[in-house]
Design a protein around this motif. Structure first.
Motif, PDB file in Angstrom:
ATOM      1  N   GLY A  62      13.158  60.707  37.362  1.00  0.00           N
ATOM      2  CA  GLY A  62      14.391  60.000  37.027  1.00  0.00           C
ATOM      3  C   GLY A  62      14.187  58.546  36.664  1.00  0.00           C
ATOM      4  N   TYR A  63      12.928  58.040  36.732  1.00  0.00           N
ATOM      5  CA  TYR A  63      12.668  56.722  36.143  1.00  0.00           C
ATOM      6  C   TYR A  63      11.456  56.731  35.220  1.00  0.00           C
ATOM      7  CZ  TYR A  63       9.203  55.442  39.829  1.00  0.00           C
ATOM      8  OH  TYR A  63       8.124  55.394  40.669  1.00  0.00           O
ATOM      9  N   SER A  64      10.564  57.732  35.407  1.00  0.00           N
ATOM     10  CA  SER A  64       9.435  57.913  34.499  1.00  0.00           C
ATOM     11  C   SER A  64       8.969  59.355  34.688  1.00  0.00           C
ATOM     12  CB  SER A  64       8.311  56.926  34.851  1.00  0.00           C
ATOM     13  OG  SER A  64       7.233  57.001  33.924  1.00  0.00           O
ATOM     14  N   THR A 232      18.497  61.837  33.238  1.00  0.00           N
ATOM     15  CA  THR A 232      19.516  62.661  33.895  1.00  0.00           C
ATOM     16  C   THR A 232      19.020  64.069  34.192  1.00  0.00           C
ATOM     17  OG1 THR A 232      20.296  62.904  31.613  1.00  0.00           O
ATOM     18  CG2 THR A 232      21.560  61.448  33.053  1.00  0.00           C
ATOM     19  N   SER A 233      19.635  64.708  35.176  1.00  0.00           N
ATOM     20  CA  SER A 233      19.274  66.083  35.525  1.00  0.00           C
ATOM     21  C   SER A 233      20.039  67.053  34.620  1.00  0.00           C
ATOM     22  CB  SER A 233      19.598  66.347  36.990  1.00  0.00           C
ATOM     23  OG  SER A 233      20.989  66.294  37.178  1.00  0.00           O
ATOM     24  N   GLN A 239      24.088  63.104  29.074  1.00  0.00           N
ATOM     25  CA  GLN A 239      22.638  62.954  29.157  1.00  0.00           C
ATOM     26  C   GLN A 239      22.228  61.559  28.684  1.00  0.00           C
ATOM     27  OE1 GLN A 239      20.560  65.331  30.461  1.00  0.00           O
ATOM     28  NE2 GLN A 239      22.364  66.509  31.000  1.00  0.00           N
ATOM     29  N   LYS A 240      21.257  60.955  29.408  1.00  0.00           N
ATOM     30  CA  LYS A 240      20.803  59.608  29.049  1.00  0.00           C
ATOM     31  C   LYS A 240      19.304  59.625  28.740  1.00  0.00           C
ATOM     32  CE  LYS A 240      24.069  56.791  31.733  1.00  0.00           C
ATOM     33  NZ  LYS A 240      24.571  57.623  32.859  1.00  0.00           N
ATOM     34  N   SER A 241      18.939  59.128  27.572  1.00  0.00           N
ATOM     35  CA  SER A 241      17.527  59.080  27.188  1.00  0.00           C
ATOM     36  C   SER A 241      16.735  58.185  28.126  1.00  0.00           C
ATOM     37  CB  SER A 241      17.378  58.509  25.777  1.00  0.00           C
ATOM     38  OG  SER A 241      18.012  59.342  24.862  1.00  0.00           O
TER      39      SER A 241
END
Ligand code: BO1
Ligand code: ZN
Length: 262
Positions: A62-64, A232-233, A239-241
């Protein structure tokens, strides 16, 4: 670029909360001012000794995306350089931008790179677990390598090929026999080093940073695959790139950046 980073920090919940409050005296990342860095002739060559068989999986946290290594024994280690102890590899990951104009966490004389690799190691001489080492001043050693746009990186491509399988947050895929040494630049003798912190929560001031002077080359297409990942899951509606996953730069606060080269 700082604006883009601030934007990410405001937009993305993972950077919010009390830990981000100012306070520390050795936070990361920083701008490396080449002419203010101090040559230290006592800095030794780095000795990375990695066993590709310790590579286990890739996950989108979720961050990388993290490439994780089995760190229950000293099979993949880093020593030498500024380090007095043996440090065990636990994972590597990247930070990158939405465009090639920014994305790295560290900068060199304010120069931004499109991405930065972090190879994360913990002191296995002094501690038994990462969780123990992360609490200590000399607990962690992270190698930073800048990525620049150029020719396709053949070693990295093996990893790029599995990224579609971890597009969403919390997805994991088996990934074995990957030699992390293939991502180091040809010249590992020239580096900067300084005392800093993790760049995401818990932001602990436990890190000896070792930043390689020579960047590695990757293709625009390879970075485009990084940017196709999601923060995002699968369950989330919007959804976020996964882009701009870097922290803004932190004050030097009187620290010295040493260089292994003149
Ligand atoms: S970084 O290299 O400064 N960007 C960085 C930032 C955060 C972590 C590692 C490196 N976090 C930690 C987690 C632990 C996890 C460990 C190893 O990474 O806090 O829970 O075990 O993957
Ligand atoms: Zn990192």
């Amino acid at each position: 670029m700082q604006e883009a980073g601030e934007f990410t920090m405001k937009m993305h919940p993972m950077w919010q909360g009390p830990l981000v409050a100012p306070g520390g005296n050795r936070q990361s990342p920083i701008d490396i001012r080449v002419r203010k860095s101090v040559f230290d002739p006592h800095l030794m060559p780095l000795i990375p000794e990695y066993d590709p068989r310790t590579c286990s999986q890739v996950w989108n946290n979720g961050y990388s995306f993290l490439v994780e290594y089995n760190d229950t024994t000293d099979k993949s280690t880093l020593k030498g350089g500024p380090l007095e102890d043996v440090f065990r590899l636990c994972q590597f990951h990247f930070h990158w931008g939405e465009s090639n104009a920014w994305g790295s966490e560290h900068t060199v004389d304010r120069r931004l790179f499109p991405a930065e690799l972090h190879m994360v190691h913990w002191n296995s001489n002094k501690y038994k677990l990462f969780e123990e080492a992360v609490m200590e001043e000399n607990g962690l050693a992270v190698i930073g390598v800048f990525l620049k746009i150029g020719k396709r990186h053949e070693g990295l491509q093996k990893l790029v090929d599995v990224l579609p399988a971890v597009r969403h947050k919390d997805s994991v895929v088996e990934f074995t026999r990957f030699d992390p040494a293939c991502l180091l630049p040809a010249n590992i003798d020239d580096y900067w080093t300084y005392a800093g912190s993790l760049t995401t929560p818990p932001l602990t001031e436990a890190v000896t940073w070792i930043i390689m002077k020579q960047p590695i080359e990757v293709s625009h297409e390879q970075l485009a695959v990084f940017r196709s990942l999601l923060f995002t899951s699968a369950e989330e509606e919007v959804q976020k790139s996964m882009v701009n996953n870097f922290r803004v730069q932190q004050p030097l606060k009187g620290r010295t950046v040493r260089s292994s080269f003149t």
